[in-house]
Design a protein around this motif. Structure first.
Motif, mmCIF file in Angstrom:
data_model
loop_
_atom_site.group_PDB
_atom_site.id
_atom_site.type_symbol
_atom_site.label_atom_id
_atom_site.label_comp_id
_atom_site.label_asym_id
_atom_site.label_seq_id
_atom_site.Cartn_x
_atom_site.Cartn_y
_atom_site.Cartn_z
ATOM 1 N N GLY A 1 -59.572 0.422 38.788
ATOM 2 C CA GLY A 1 -58.813 -0.809 38.626
ATOM 3 C C GLY A 1 -59.096 -1.473 37.285
ATOM 4 N N LEU A 2 -60.345 -1.439 36.859
ATOM 5 C CA LEU A 2 -60.724 -2.088 35.604
ATOM 6 C C LEU A 2 -60.137 -1.384 34.397
ATOM 7 C CD1 LEU A 2 -64.469 -2.906 36.268
ATOM 8 C CD2 LEU A 2 -62.762 -4.549 35.568
ATOM 9 N N THR A 3 -60.028 -0.047 34.472
ATOM 10 C CA THR A 3 -59.638 0.687 33.278
ATOM 11 C C THR A 3 -58.276 1.342 33.379
ATOM 12 O OG1 THR A 3 -60.687 2.676 34.093
ATOM 13 C CG2 THR A 3 -62.047 1.234 32.775
ATOM 14 N N GLY A 4 -57.769 1.561 34.585
ATOM 15 C CA GLY A 4 -56.459 2.162 34.739
ATOM 16 C C GLY A 4 -56.427 3.659 34.488
ATOM 17 N N ALA B 1 -68.850 -11.182 41.904
ATOM 18 C CA ALA B 1 -68.432 -10.346 40.781
ATOM 19 C C ALA B 1 -66.922 -10.235 40.652
ATOM 20 C CB ALA B 1 -69.036 -8.960 40.931
ATOM 21 N N LEU B 2 -66.219 -10.214 41.791
ATOM 22 C CA LEU B 2 -64.814 -9.832 41.714
ATOM 23 C C LEU B 2 -63.911 -10.821 40.968
ATOM 24 C CD1 LEU B 2 -64.107 -7.883 44.961
ATOM 25 C CD2 LEU B 2 -64.712 -7.120 42.690
ATOM 26 N N SER C 1 -68.766 -8.688 35.058
ATOM 27 C CA SER C 1 -69.665 -8.476 36.203
ATOM 28 C C SER C 1 -69.057 -7.503 37.214
ATOM 29 C CB SER C 1 -70.013 -9.801 36.869
ATOM 30 O OG SER C 1 -68.856 -10.556 37.080
ATOM 31 N N TYR D 1 -62.271 3.266 27.073
ATOM 32 C CA TYR D 1 -61.593 2.010 27.405
ATOM 33 C C TYR D 1 -62.609 0.873 27.515
ATOM 34 C CZ TYR D 1 -58.345 -1.212 29.578
ATOM 35 O OH TYR D 1 -57.550 -2.297 29.841
ATOM 36 N N SER E 1 -64.183 -11.957 38.144
ATOM 37 C CA SER E 1 -64.065 -11.604 36.727
ATOM 38 C C SER E 1 -63.330 -10.285 36.534
ATOM 39 C CB SER E 1 -65.453 -11.517 36.103
ATOM 40 O OG SER E 1 -66.175 -10.480 36.716
ATOM 41 N N PHE E 2 -62.750 -9.762 37.624
ATOM 42 C CA PHE E 2 -62.022 -8.493 37.534
ATOM 43 C C PHE E 2 -60.767 -8.659 36.687
ATOM 44 C CE2 PHE E 2 -58.811 -5.584 39.041
ATOM 45 C CZ PHE E 2 -59.479 -4.388 39.083
ATOM 46 N N THR E 3 -60.563 -7.724 35.751
ATOM 47 C CA THR E 3 -59.321 -7.723 34.982
ATOM 48 C C THR E 3 -58.678 -6.358 35.131
ATOM 49 O OG1 THR E 3 -60.622 -7.067 33.083
ATOM 50 C CG2 THR E 3 -60.012 -9.387 33.216
ATOM 51 N N ALA E 4 -57.364 -6.353 35.348
ATOM 52 C CA ALA E 4 -56.694 -5.073 35.566
ATOM 53 C C ALA E 4 -56.642 -4.282 34.269
ATOM 54 C CB ALA E 4 -55.291 -5.306 36.103
ATOM 55 N N GLY E 5 -56.794 -2.969 34.370
ATOM 56 C CA GLY E 5 -56.802 -2.110 33.193
ATOM 57 C C GLY E 5 -55.404 -1.750 32.720
ATOM 58 N N GLN E 6 -55.359 -0.724 31.863
ATOM 59 C CA GLN E 6 -54.071 -0.320 31.299
ATOM 60 C C GLN E 6 -53.153 0.234 32.383
ATOM 61 O OE1 GLN E 6 -55.599 2.501 28.621
ATOM 62 N NE2 GLN E 6 -55.967 4.063 30.161
ATOM 63 N N LEU F 1 -70.163 -9.113 45.939
ATOM 64 C CA LEU F 1 -68.769 -8.845 45.601
ATOM 65 C C LEU F 1 -68.024 -10.147 45.332
ATOM 66 C CD1 LEU F 1 -67.952 -5.971 48.079
ATOM 67 C CD2 LEU F 1 -68.103 -5.833 45.617
ATOM 68 N N TRP G 1 -45.581 4.990 34.687
ATOM 69 C CA TRP G 1 -44.577 4.690 35.704
ATOM 70 C C TRP G 1 -44.493 3.182 35.926
ATOM 71 C CZ3 TRP G 1 -41.358 8.331 37.365
ATOM 72 C CH2 TRP G 1 -41.749 9.662 37.212
#
Lengths: 487, 190
Positions: free
Chosen positions: A188-191, B108-109, A211, A201, B111-116, B105, B120
């Protein structure tokens, strides 16, 4: 049907992406052939162990002979690292197959399924060794684990094997869940699920202070520590190792652990090298705990099998030291140590099989009493294995430990190494107790010792030769590990 | 607004059903709560615009696998619980670790950022249809993992048969009837 997308894509599909998987495919084919043989030619079941040895040897050679440049989109890499760990695991499969027939004779349980389940587990290990993608890592892990769960519970006259199988299955699944949770966070973080791409990445987008990434690392570490039985994730190990059929315990304490270390190294060094400051000290702490619990609890064991189970935990701690160092030298030391451990541990378990004769009551360390008088050659073999497990020169165990301690020292973990050396001294108590019982105690009345089967003799000779040769010329192995680590 | 509400509804029901599944004493009730769980999981797939996966979830998991579980439960007809020794001394320690993991969790969660994103987009998938997109990806990019998964299923099948066969085979006896039967089943699989 919309062919607009289908056509260019199918034309772009390149079968050469499948070539790196060739050794795995060959081994898989051999496994399927053995299934067919076991089913349709049940009279020739005696051939199964030899066919297994032959097939695995062919795969081993093929695996060593193949090396392909890594494509960025491939999921299996055919690099030296994969070849090294595959050789290790396949070597373990060969020794196990050689020792199995003798054990099967003792417990009168001749299931041919043993061999092809073993081969399928080996396919899983090869995939783990070669995997450079989160997806193949996980699938390889499951493909390795599933046959082993079954193998542990296969021998059904004994109740303790079913219990061991249930425990192994439950903890294994739990560990997989932790690992998957970490992997999904990482994806999810890196795709992307490719290890190298994830590493790039993370470095490019400054995720290091995130974190969520730390939690992903922690969860994956916990999952992997379960798989290689590092304290405090070891509680399943003694019971499972003791409950499983002895020949399988020998296998489980070497090959799955080595495969676990393969993905351990791959994940830490290609995804999280910059986070070394976080995982290095944690692993150092876990390594100390593992060596301490493994060695100290082994002191109190009266069953040889259970003692070897705890010693297997302690050796996972030693092997972890190389990862703790976080350098190429450290990884080389871990790899070499695992290889040496293959010979000395399989050998020690082989002698246990001969001594115990398939009966639980004979697994006690007292069955070693007076072995030197009953069978001097066997006692000499056991002496070599015990010296090597303790780490006494000129055996392989000494060389392996030497490289491990050296690499950890170079990385600045002086305290950890001092504790490791002290705990090695502790381990001398219980390893050398066996030697003392063999050479200095009179036999307890029972003098008869079964004549080892040919295959067992071959396995023991290979183990002794490996242990001694790698003790005399450890540089060869270490250099090979160094070449394997080169990109 | 509605999607947020729907997400929370599904998430909470999944959580509740999961807890019920492991705490209910009657195994049939447990399986039924897992059934409800699977339906709401399908709801989550719908939220993600993965209609095909939602349908597969309902058909395969709720329809086939759970029914299989129920069959197994009825066949073995457990009268009393099997008990194993606990791995961890004391339930409290285990619960403490679980709560600790949960807090970790929660911390920590955020600060989650979605990746590339991959190639599709949802528009492209809409144009091609879910099944075709999925097929293209599975049989080109992810062919190898797909095949490994196939081998894992084969292993599960053989393993189940080995564990279910009643006898350990003696050295040179004629093949017993149970492995023979298992052999026939095995051929049907691929």
């Amino acid at each position: 049907m919309n062919t607009r997308l289908l056509v260019p894509n199918s034309a772009a599909f390149d079968w050469s992406t499948a070539i790196p998987a060739m050794p795995e495919l060959v081994l898989l084919t051999i496994g399927v052939v053995l299934v067919a043989l076991d089913l349709f030619v049940p009279t020739q079941r005696r051939l199964l162990p030899w066919l297994t040895v032959l097939g695995v040897s062919v795969t081993l050679l093929l695996n060593l002979g193949m090396s392909f440049p890594l494509r960025p989109d491939s999921m299996l890499a055919n690099d030296g690292y994969a070849a090294f760990f595959s050789t290790l695991c396949l070597g373990c499969v060969i020794l196990t197959a050689l020792m199995r027939e003798m054990y099967a004779e003792q417990v009168n349980s001749h299931q041919g399924e043993f061999y092809y389940l073993l081969i399928f587990a080996a396919v899983g290990m090869m995939i783990m060794a070669a995997a450079v993608d989160l997806m193949t890592i996980y699938l390889g892990l499951e493909l390795m684990a599933l046959p082993i769960y079954v193998l542990v519970g296969m021998q059904k006259q004994e109740t303790r094997t079913s219990e061991a199988a249930a425990k192994y299955f439950l903890t294994g699944v739990f560990a997989s869940a932790l690992l998957l949770f970490g992997m999904s966070l990482l994806y999810g973080l890196t795709g992307t699920s490719n290890l190298t791409a994830i590493g790039h990445y993370i470095a490019a987008h400054g995720l290091l202070s995130n974190s969520a990434l730390l939690v992903a690392l922690a969860l994956m570490l916990a999952g992997l520590c379960f798989k290689v039985a590092v304290v405090p994730f070891h509680m399943w190990t003694p019971d499972v190792y003791e409950g499983a059929p002895t020949v399988l315990t020998a296998f489980m304490s070497v090959a799955p652990k080595a495969a676990g270390f393969a993905i351990f190294g791959r994940i830490l060094f290609s995804i999280f090298p910059e986070l070394y400051g976080n995982w290095g000290p944690v692993l150092a702490f876990l390594a100390i705990l593992t060596m301490a619990i493994g060695n100290i609890v082994a002191l109190a064991q009266t069953s040889l099998k259970r003692m070897l189970a705890y010693s297997a935990i302690a050796h996972a701690g030693y092997a972890l030291l190389g990862l703790v160092a976080g350098t190429a030298n450290g990884m080389m030391a871990t790899m070499s140590y695992l290889f040496i451990y293959l010979f000395m541990n399989m050998g020690a378990f082989g002698i246990l099989i001969l001594l115990a004769r398939g009966q639980k009551s004979r697994e006690s360390i007292d069955s070693c009493k007076g072995l030197a008088g009953r069978n001097p050659l066997l006692a000499l073999c056991m002496l070599v294995f015990m010296f090597s497990l303790t780490g006494i020169p000129p055996t392989g165990g000494f060389a392996g430990k030497f490289y491990l301690f050296q690499s950890a020292l170079a990385a600045g973990y002086t305290g950890t190494v001092i504790i490791a050396v002290l705990l090695s001294a502790v381990s001398a108590f219980f390893y050398l107790r066996i030697v003392r019982l063999m050479y200095m105690s009179p036999a307890d009345g029972e003098v008869a010792l079964a004549q080892p089967a040919t295959a067992m003799v071959v396995a023991l000779v290979i183990s002794v030769a490996g242990t001694l040769l790698l003790g005399v010329a450890p540089g060869l192995l270490f250099d090979w590990a160094g070449v394997a680590l080169q990109p | 607004m509605f999607t947020t509400f729907f997400f929370w509804y599904c998430a909470l029901v999944i959580l509740g059903c999961g807890l019920l599944a492991i705490s209910l004493r009657n195994p049939v009730h447990s399986v039924l709560s897992v059934l409800v769980l699977f339906f709401h999981l399908a709801g989550l797939y719908l939220l993600l615009q993965a209609e095909f996966l939602a349908a597969v979830q309902v058909i395969v998991y709720a329809g086939a696998i759970l029914v299989l579980y129920l069959f197994v439960l009825f066949l073995i007809n457990l009268k009393e619980e099997l008990k194993l020794d606990a791995f961890v001394p004391g339930v409290k320690l285990g619960r403490g670790i679980a709560v600790g993991l949960f807090v970790l969790l929660l911390w920590a969660l955020p600060s989650f950022t979605a990746g590339q994103h991959g190639q599709w987009t949802s528009k492209l998938i809409e144009e091609n249809g879910h099944v075709q997109t999925l097929g293209l990806e599975i049989f080109t990019q992810y062919l190898l993992p797909f095949e490994i998964a196939g081998v894992i299923l084969l292993m599960a099948l053989i393993g189940g048969l080995v564990l279910a066969a009643k006898i350990d085979r003696p050295a040179d006896n004629k093949t017993a009837s149970v492995p023979e039967a298992s052999g026939q089943q095995m051929e049907k699989h691929p």
